[in-house]
Design an enzyme around this catalytic site. Sequence first.
Site, mmCIF file in Angstrom:
data_model
loop_
_atom_site.group_PDB
_atom_site.id
_atom_site.type_symbol
_atom_site.label_atom_id
_atom_site.label_comp_id
_atom_site.label_asym_id
_atom_site.label_seq_id
_atom_site.Cartn_x
_atom_site.Cartn_y
_atom_site.Cartn_z
ATOM 1 N N THR A 137 48.086 16.998 -4.143
ATOM 2 C CA THR A 137 49.297 17.297 -2.937
ATOM 3 C C THR A 137 50.667 17.037 -3.554
ATOM 4 O OG1 THR A 137 47.763 15.894 -1.292
ATOM 5 C CG2 THR A 137 50.076 15.904 -1.071
ATOM 6 N N TRP A 167 51.459 11.244 -3.568
ATOM 7 C CA TRP A 167 50.526 10.454 -2.881
ATOM 8 C C TRP A 167 49.420 10.375 -3.845
ATOM 9 C CZ3 TRP A 167 53.359 7.883 0.585
ATOM 10 C CH2 TRP A 167 54.131 8.329 1.196
ATOM 11 N N ARG A 273 36.569 -18.508 20.979
ATOM 12 C CA ARG A 273 37.917 -18.809 21.475
ATOM 13 C C ARG A 273 37.845 -19.114 22.747
ATOM 14 N NH1 ARG A 273 43.211 -19.978 20.990
ATOM 15 N NH2 ARG A 273 44.512 -18.680 22.144
ATOM 16 N N LEU A 343 41.789 -10.565 19.383
ATOM 17 C CA LEU A 343 42.163 -11.744 18.792
ATOM 18 C C LEU A 343 43.480 -11.909 19.185
ATOM 19 C CD1 LEU A 343 39.767 -10.936 16.746
ATOM 20 C CD2 LEU A 343 41.338 -11.808 15.037
ATOM 21 N N GLU A 368 43.352 13.186 2.704
ATOM 22 C CA GLU A 368 42.105 13.823 2.422
ATOM 23 C C GLU A 368 41.967 14.964 3.919
ATOM 24 O OE1 GLU A 368 40.524 14.144 -0.089
ATOM 25 O OE2 GLU A 368 40.773 11.996 -0.973
#
Length: 389
Positions: A137, A167, A273, A343, A368
């Site tokens: 790249t 990258w 929770r 959450l 990719e």
Amino acid sequence: MLKFTGVDYFNIDTLLTEEELLVRNTVREFVDDHVIPIIEKHNRAGTFPVDLVSKMAELGLFGATLPQEYGCAGMNNVAYGLVMQELERGDSGVRSFASVQSALVMYPIYAFGSTEQKNRWLPLLARGEKIGCFGLTEPDFGSNPGGMITRATAASDGYILNGAKMWITNGTIADVAVVWAKLDGVVHGFLVEKGAKGFSAPEMKGKHSLRASITSELILQDVHVPKDAILPGGDGLRLPLSCLSQARYGIAWGATGAAMGCYETALNYAKTRIQFDKPIASFQLTQAKLVNMITEITKAQLLSLQLGRLKDSGKVRFQQISFAKRNNVFHALEIAREARSILGANGILDEYPVMRHAANLESVITYEGTHEMHTLIVGEDITGVAAFV
């Protein structure tokens, strides 16, 4: 911390061999013991856990599908996929390191390198004594690698490389870079070693994603490499693209691991929770979210397994790999977001892995081959009409 027991709604383990299960369980334990306890610290600091390299090498995770004569494990592709799945359950950056080392560095050296290159580099890379990176790249050419401007020119005693790559995972710490450049208008691969005059690999900073991974630029300014630095086993863009197929295969499995980690976190949280005097797992909307998660994970697991069987039989097509990468990463990202919603406010804390996985998957869905490019690859395959040229 509870040990991960797996996500297997359709008894997919019964479709795996004893060796595949052993590999999966070994890496699963490694991730629980060595990755998860330290990964949030590295994510906060923006550092790669380099101490894991030698441990992964000891387990035979680098170049795992390559022959044992080079010090590799000789695994089948399903076992390798399970390795990627478990590593990315820990963190996408850890999986990326192993994926680049294996699919983008060791694979091209094995597939296109000379006997001397293979004998020199593959054992060192397998043992983690040397680290590699893959330079394709460029700053202006990502989805269009054929437009690369990095050039190689012949010299009396080798080649001169000029250009830049962007990258690049592992670039700053790499001992060898597989650099793709055009020589007389044709793409070739070159092995560029760390320390070569004119070659530098500054680390890219300021990332909100893949923070526990090293991302770099590669700068090549009149870099001289000897004649034996070129990969002699072929030329053309098909070579680096075949490497990307190897990496994309691992990503399809890996993203499913990230999704499994998010699902497990959300499920356990929902059971404990308490709101309105009962666990939120008892509410219809929460159950619907969890059902959507387990459904997409199961589909991705079955898709990856069949992809691996096709790859092991030599029948896989690159379009099928694109299909799996596109599907599995997309749904893994959706699962991460859904887990965060279960959450609530706690979902943004690094006490839980969900936001880290979500941020990482924002990169995985792009690198990719972007989601859009894989859509067009599959689109061309089923219609016979290319929509991107």
